[in-house]
Design a protein around this motif. Structure first.
Motif, PDB file in Angstrom:
ATOM      1  N   CYS A   1      52.637  35.118  56.613  1.00 30.22           N
ATOM      2  CA  CYS A   1      52.355  36.135  55.595  1.00 30.22           C
ATOM      3  C   CYS A   1      52.519  37.546  56.160  1.00 30.22           C
ATOM      4  O   CYS A   1      52.264  37.790  57.346  1.00 30.22           O
ATOM      5  CB  CYS A   1      50.932  35.986  55.055  1.00 30.22           C
ATOM      6  SG  CYS A   1      50.744  34.610  53.915  1.00 30.22           S
ATOM      7  N   THR A   2      52.909  38.463  55.296  1.00 29.82           N
ATOM      8  CA  THR A   2      52.940  39.879  55.657  1.00 29.82           C
ATOM      9  C   THR A   2      51.734  40.614  55.088  1.00 29.82           C
ATOM     10  O   THR A   2      51.401  41.702  55.554  1.00 29.82           O
ATOM     11  CB  THR A   2      54.230  40.542  55.143  1.00 29.82           C
ATOM     12  OG1 THR A   2      54.341  40.323  53.723  1.00 29.82           O
ATOM     13  CG2 THR A   2      55.450  39.945  55.844  1.00 29.82           C
ATOM     14  N   SER A   3      51.091  40.041  54.091  1.00 28.95           N
ATOM     15  CA  SER A   3      49.839  40.610  53.569  1.00 28.95           C
ATOM     16  C   SER A   3      49.034  39.510  52.901  1.00 28.95           C
ATOM     17  O   SER A   3      49.590  38.557  52.337  1.00 28.95           O
ATOM     18  CB  SER A   3      50.113  41.748  52.575  1.00 28.95           C
ATOM     19  OG  SER A   3      50.609  41.223  51.351  1.00 28.95           O
ATOM     20  N   VAL A   4      47.709  39.657  52.995  1.00 29.71           N
ATOM     21  CA  VAL A   4      46.780  38.732  52.350  1.00 29.71           C
ATOM     22  C   VAL A   4      45.699  39.562  51.681  1.00 29.71           C
ATOM     23  O   VAL A   4      45.113  40.460  52.302  1.00 29.71           O
ATOM     24  CB  VAL A   4      46.145  37.755  53.362  1.00 29.71           C
ATOM     25  CG1 VAL A   4      45.125  36.858  52.660  1.00 29.71           C
ATOM     26  CG2 VAL A   4      47.210  36.916  54.053  1.00 29.71           C
ATOM     27  N   VAL A   5      45.420  39.263  50.421  1.00 32.33           N
ATOM     28  CA  VAL A   5      44.361  39.929  49.662  1.00 32.33           C
ATOM     29  C   VAL A   5      43.405  38.860  49.153  1.00 32.33           C
ATOM     30  O   VAL A   5      43.827  37.802  48.667  1.00 32.33           O
ATOM     31  CB  VAL A   5      44.939  40.733  48.478  1.00 32.33           C
ATOM     32  CG1 VAL A   5      43.820  41.322  47.620  1.00 32.33           C
ATOM     33  CG2 VAL A   5      45.864  41.827  48.990  1.00 32.33           C
ATOM     34  N   LEU A   6      42.116  39.152  49.277  1.00 27.20           N
ATOM     35  CA  LEU A   6      41.086  38.234  48.796  1.00 27.20           C
ATOM     36  C   LEU A   6      40.612  38.711  47.435  1.00 27.20           C
ATOM     37  O   LEU A   6      40.192  39.869  47.280  1.00 27.20           O
ATOM     38  CB  LEU A   6      39.925  38.215  49.786  1.00 27.20           C
ATOM     39  CG  LEU A   6      38.805  37.204  49.557  1.00 27.20           C
ATOM     40  CD1 LEU A   6      39.314  35.776  49.645  1.00 27.20           C
ATOM     41  CD2 LEU A   6      37.689  37.419  50.587  1.00 27.20           C
ATOM     42  N   GLU A   7      40.710  37.851  46.423  1.00 26.30           N
ATOM     43  CA  GLU A   7      40.265  38.193  45.071  1.00 26.30           C
ATOM     44  C   GLU A   7      38.986  37.448  44.744  1.00 26.30           C
ATOM     45  O   GLU A   7      38.798  36.301  45.151  1.00 26.30           O
ATOM     46  CB  GLU A   7      41.348  37.846  44.049  1.00 26.30           C
ATOM     47  CG  GLU A   7      42.627  38.636  44.224  1.00 26.30           C
ATOM     48  CD  GLU A   7      43.649  38.355  43.129  1.00 26.30           C
ATOM     49  OE1 GLU A   7      44.643  39.091  43.065  1.00 26.30           O
ATOM     50  OE2 GLU A   7      43.453  37.391  42.354  1.00 26.30           O
ATOM     51  N   PHE A   8      38.098  38.109  43.969  1.00 24.07           N
ATOM     52  CA  PHE A   8      36.816  37.533  43.592  1.00 24.07           C
ATOM     53  C   PHE A   8      36.700  37.447  42.075  1.00 24.07           C
ATOM     54  O   PHE A   8      37.214  38.305  41.343  1.00 24.07           O
ATOM     55  CB  PHE A   8      35.656  38.382  44.130  1.00 24.07           C
ATOM     56  CG  PHE A   8      35.629  38.491  45.627  1.00 24.07           C
ATOM     57  CD1 PHE A   8      35.205  37.433  46.405  1.00 24.07           C
ATOM     58  CD2 PHE A   8      36.049  39.659  46.259  1.00 24.07           C
ATOM     59  CE1 PHE A   8      35.185  37.520  47.786  1.00 24.07           C
ATOM     60  CE2 PHE A   8      36.033  39.762  47.647  1.00 24.07           C
ATOM     61  CZ  PHE A   8      35.605  38.682  48.406  1.00 24.07           C
ATOM     62  N   ALA A   9      36.034  36.409  41.608  1.00 27.56           N
ATOM     63  CA  ALA A   9      35.792  36.239  40.175  1.00 27.56           C
ATOM     64  C   ALA A   9      34.425  35.600  40.000  1.00 27.56           C
ATOM     65  O   ALA A   9      33.795  35.135  40.957  1.00 27.56           O
ATOM     66  CB  ALA A   9      36.879  35.385  39.533  1.00 27.56           C
ATOM     67  N   ARG A  10      33.967  35.582  38.741  1.00 22.15           N
ATOM     68  CA  ARG A  10      32.628  35.057  38.464  1.00 22.15           C
ATOM     69  C   ARG A  10      32.652  34.338  37.115  1.00 22.15           C
ATOM     70  O   ARG A  10      33.369  34.713  36.199  1.00 22.15           O
ATOM     71  CB  ARG A  10      31.625  36.205  38.450  1.00 22.15           C
ATOM     72  CG  ARG A  10      30.164  35.812  38.395  1.00 22.15           C
ATOM     73  CD  ARG A  10      29.294  37.014  38.715  1.00 22.15           C
ATOM     74  NE  ARG A  10      29.397  37.406  40.127  1.00 22.15           N
ATOM     75  CZ  ARG A  10      29.089  38.620  40.596  1.00 22.15           C
ATOM     76  NH1 ARG A  10      28.689  39.566  39.761  1.00 22.15           N
ATOM     77  NH2 ARG A  10      29.195  38.875  41.893  1.00 22.15           N
ATOM     78  N   GLY A  11      31.841  33.275  37.040  1.00 26.82           N
ATOM     79  CA  GLY A  11      31.678  32.559  35.780  1.00 26.82           C
ATOM     80  C   GLY A  11      32.716  31.482  35.568  1.00 26.82           C
ATOM     81  O   GLY A  11      33.756  31.448  36.246  1.00 26.82           O
ATOM     82  N   PRO A  12      32.468  30.593  34.586  1.00 33.40           N
ATOM     83  CA  PRO A  12      33.397  29.478  34.340  1.00 33.40           C
ATOM     84  C   PRO A  12      34.776  29.931  33.908  1.00 33.40           C
ATOM     85  O   PRO A  12      35.754  29.204  34.087  1.00 33.40           O
ATOM     86  CB  PRO A  12      32.686  28.673  33.235  1.00 33.40           C
ATOM     87  CG  PRO A  12      31.730  29.637  32.603  1.00 33.40           C
ATOM     88  CD  PRO A  12      31.296  30.563  33.690  1.00 33.40           C
ATOM     89  N   ASP A  13      34.871  31.133  33.334  1.00 35.02           N
ATOM     90  CA  ASP A  13      36.171  31.634  32.901  1.00 35.02           C
ATOM     91  C   ASP A  13      36.861  32.460  33.976  1.00 35.02           C
ATOM     92  O   ASP A  13      37.920  33.046  33.732  1.00 35.02           O
ATOM     93  CB  ASP A  13      36.006  32.485  31.639  1.00 35.02           C
ATOM     94  CG  ASP A  13      35.496  31.667  30.458  1.00 35.02           C
ATOM     95  OD1 ASP A  13      35.854  30.480  30.380  1.00 35.02           O
ATOM     96  OD2 ASP A  13      34.736  32.213  29.642  1.00 35.02           O
TER      97      ASP A  13
ATOM     98  N   ARG B   1      39.900  33.480  45.890  1.00 31.45           N
ATOM     99  CA  ARG B   1      41.224  32.913  46.175  1.00 31.45           C
ATOM    100  C   ARG B   1      41.992  33.930  46.999  1.00 31.45           C
ATOM    101  O   ARG B   1      41.648  35.117  47.057  1.00 31.45           O
ATOM    102  CB  ARG B   1      41.979  32.577  44.894  1.00 31.45           C
ATOM    103  CG  ARG B   1      42.339  33.788  44.047  1.00 31.45           C
ATOM    104  CD  ARG B   1      42.998  33.391  42.736  1.00 31.45           C
ATOM    105  NE  ARG B   1      43.318  34.564  41.913  1.00 31.45           N
ATOM    106  CZ  ARG B   1      43.808  34.505  40.682  1.00 31.45           C
ATOM    107  NH1 ARG B   1      44.033  33.315  40.106  1.00 31.45           N
ATOM    108  NH2 ARG B   1      44.095  35.615  40.018  1.00 31.45           N
ATOM    109  N   PHE B   2      43.058  33.461  47.641  1.00 28.57           N
ATOM    110  CA  PHE B   2      43.900  34.345  48.446  1.00 28.57           C
ATOM    111  C   PHE B   2      45.183  34.677  47.674  1.00 28.57           C
ATOM    112  O   PHE B   2      45.827  33.789  47.110  1.00 28.57           O
ATOM    113  CB  PHE B   2      44.264  33.697  49.777  1.00 28.57           C
ATOM    114  CG  PHE B   2      43.087  33.457  50.682  1.00 28.57           C
ATOM    115  CD1 PHE B   2      42.433  34.522  51.268  1.00 28.57           C
ATOM    116  CD2 PHE B   2      42.642  32.168  50.938  1.00 28.57           C
ATOM    117  CE1 PHE B   2      41.356  34.315  52.102  1.00 28.57           C
ATOM    118  CE2 PHE B   2      41.571  31.942  51.772  1.00 28.57           C
ATOM    119  CZ  PHE B   2      40.912  33.018  52.361  1.00 28.57           C
ATOM    120  N   ARG B   3      45.535  35.964  47.661  1.00 27.04           N
ATOM    121  CA  ARG B   3      46.836  36.404  47.142  1.00 27.04           C
ATOM    122  C   ARG B   3      47.682  36.783  48.344  1.00 27.04           C
ATOM    123  O   ARG B   3      47.295  37.624  49.157  1.00 27.04           O
ATOM    124  CB  ARG B   3      46.662  37.597  46.202  1.00 27.04           C
ATOM    125  CG  ARG B   3      47.954  37.979  45.465  1.00 27.04           C
ATOM    126  CD  ARG B   3      47.737  39.096  44.462  1.00 27.04           C
ATOM    127  NE  ARG B   3      47.647  40.411  45.082  1.00 27.04           N
ATOM    128  CZ  ARG B   3      46.629  41.255  44.924  1.00 27.04           C
ATOM    129  NH1 ARG B   3      45.591  40.915  44.179  1.00 27.04           N
ATOM    130  NH2 ARG B   3      46.640  42.444  45.516  1.00 27.04           N
TER     131      ARG B   3
END
Length: 587
Positions: free
Chosen positions: A22-34, A67-69
């Motif tokens: 990889c040349t870049s990795v971003v960590l994304e966060f979310a909440r709830g069943p949706d 998740r990882f982007r």
């Protein structure tokens, strides 16, 4: 370096991932069943260049999603990946993983693994053990299993798998995440803890030789697609999918973590069963078993090696092997002799007693009873089928069918001869040298074949009718014999008597001052006059168990040996019912 997601004591959460291309990795966060997204963080490459790591503050909490982007050099689009070390995911096609702790605050019941010889194993598939197919529903049914006297549960694979290929669990999508349809990591801990409260250990079936063909979350993981990417590069093939790249340190670290996960503080399980060790390089197996013995002493490590070879115990550092051959030898004998015919009447050879010897004793090369797991009534491999019940070439010697024992031995649970045979052979299994195992449903003569679909899962109603209740009673009493008499667990075996024409064999189990003689009459002929002679050399005996007892749906006029059985000139003389296993205790 700790890989995956770790919740620290100060409430912060660290994330580390192996993604060398990889040349870049971003960590994304979310909440709830949706999965409503609420934030993201850049992940930094570590000094060694192959790993990426970041620590999130307290705004991220347990139960949130991540998740990882990722991007690769020359890539025109971002792509999303799960955490290979995630313990829990949303399942399906979702790339979202769940932030979980590792059981640090769970209130465990005090428990020490049982000695290996005490294992009487009940094999279970969580997805079809109950109608709901969940750990939570299974917990409510564990009293049933414990009440039958089983001392260990063996769970078919619990790591997340792909339903697109099969639903038994032997096609893992990733190795450390619990299958989300079964429940959460905390529910798995509740399951194990409840089993321990009921004095039962838990053994986990692990599949480490290949990744799933469909939905494999490790395939082309960091965007580099050569030969399946970093987790599969230069790996061989199996009939079920591509192997992992065992030559890589990072892959072996993941395999060790996938084993230690179950045995360590996260789940506190009591053992592992390695699936299809033939498809793993020997050095990989020994690397895993030595590490587990060192890190988690007292846990039993069993494996499937086909054909079973006792040398594998020493070569691979295993404690025990599954023994398929006893099942096939017994089924084949019944079919060859013709169910419903006396002894060897329709087959010139008669009963092949050398095969029965190895069922009751140990195959050449095995040194102790705990080195074999025996399941004369069949394991998931023999009972289960996902293609209509069978007719496979490799099952040709037993009619080509996968079936529960009552169907293999005759016409099912309504056939007196068939249920006689099931009781007979479970009694023999209890008396044989080796660890005992039964596949779920066999305790009430389930019919047909097993599969996790709605038509072939466990049918609990069968345990409520007279046939089912009486078989359960036999299983309970037979298992109690293993609990009560040490010689049935640790004792050596000596064959005392063989009668090929009638299908009768007697053997003894001895340990210290305990001695039990086990008589197996596999034929249709009974000897009711009390004059059938068996050489025992010495001793006075009492009958303590008969699989033809009327309380087990046996013969109402069963000729029991109620008085003391006294040796005369080296022999005892008995009443032996047809299709029956008897246990005689020396007084």
């Amino acid at each position: 370096m700790g890989l995956g997601c770790e919740v620290r004591d100060n409430g912060q959460v660290s994330f580390t991932v192996w993604a060398p291309h990889c040349t870049s990795v971003v960590l994304e966060f979310a909440r709830g069943p949706d999965a409503v997204q609420f934030g993201e963080m850049d992940v930094s490459r570590t000094e060694d260049g192959g790993f990426w790591s970041v620590t999130a503050g307290k705004e991220v909490k347990l139960g949130d999603l991540y998740r990882f982007r990722m991007e690769t050099e020359g890539g025109t689009e971002c792509f999303y990946r799960r955490d290979p070390y995630a313990r829990y995911t949303q399942g399906g096609d979702s790339k979202w993983c769940v932030i979980t702790d590792r059981g640090e605050s769970f209130a465990w019941t005090d428990w020490e693994p049982r000695p290996f010889d005490e294992n009487v194993i009940y094999e279970m598939h969580i997805g079809s053990f109950t109608k709901e197919g969940t750990l939570e529903a299974a917990i409510k049914k564990l009293d049933h299993v414990a009440g039958l006297g089983f001392t260990a549960l063996e769970l078919m694979p619990m790591a997340e798998f792909s339903h697109a290929t099969e639903s038994w669990g032997y096609n893992p999508r990733q190795l450390l995440a619990i299958h989300p349809e079964y429940g959460s990591p905390d529910m798995m801990r509740k399951f194990v803890n409840r089993a321990h409260e009921l004095k039962m250990g838990v053994i986990i079936d692990v599949v480490l030789h290949h990744g799933s063909v469909d939905g494999n979350e490790l395939w082309d993981y960091d965007g580099w697609s050569h030969e399946g990417g970093i987790y599969h590069e230069r790996a061989g093939d199996t009939p079920w999918g591509k192997q992992f790249a065992f030559w890589k340190t990072e892959v072996m670290d993941m395999l060790r973590a996938a084993c230690s996960l179950w045995l360590g503080s996260e789940y506190k399980c009591d053992g592992l069963r390695f699936d299809s060790v033939n498809d793993l390089p020997p050095h990989v197996v020994t690397n895993l078993t030595w590490a587990m013995h060192e890190q988690h002493p007292g846990r039993i490590l069993t494996a499937e090696v086909t054909p079973e070879n006792p040398q594998a115990l020493h070569d691979y550092g295993l404690d025990s092997l599954w023994v398929h051959s006893g099942y096939f030898d017994i089924i084949q004998q019944h079919r060859a002799l013709g169910r419903g015919h006396h002894g060897g009447g329709d087959w010139a050879e008669g009963w092949n007693l050398p095969r029965l010897r190895t069922v009751m004793a140990l195959h050449y090369g095995f040194e102790s009873p705990t080195q074999c797991v025996k399941y004369i009534l069949g394991s998931h491999d023999q009972v289960g089928c996902s293609h209509g019940g069978g007719h496979y070439e490799d099952y040709k010697m037993i009619g080509g069918q996968h079936r529960y024992a009552a169907d293999q031995f005759g016409g099912g649970r309504a056939d007196t001869g068939a249920v006689n045979a099931v009781r007979l052979w479970y009694g023999a299994n209890i008396g044989a040298s080796g660890l005992v195992m039964m596949f779920m449903g066999s305790e009430w003569h389930q019919h047909g074949w097993w599969n996790p679909d709605e038509h072939h899962g466990l049918d609990w109603s069968l345990g409520e009718d007279d046939v089912g209740k009486k078989m359960c009673s036999l299983v309970q009493d037979a298992n109690a014999l293993r609990e009560k008499y040490v010689c049935l667990r640790k004792g050596g075996v000596r064959i005392l008597h063989e009668d090929r024409a009638n299908g009768i064999m007697a053997s003894e189990r001895t340990f210290d001052t305990e001695r039990i003689v086990i008589i197996v009459n596999a034929g249709q002929g009974g000897f009711v006059g009390g004059d059938y002679g068996i050489w025992v050399e010495y001793g006075r005996f009492e009958q303590i168990f008969s699989t033809q007892d009327p309380k087990y749906s046996g013969w109402d006029d069963c000729p029991s040996n109620t008085e003391d059985i006294v040796e005369y000139d080296g022999k005892i003389h008995l009443r032996i019912p047809h299709q029956c296993t008897l246990f005689l205790l020396q007084k």
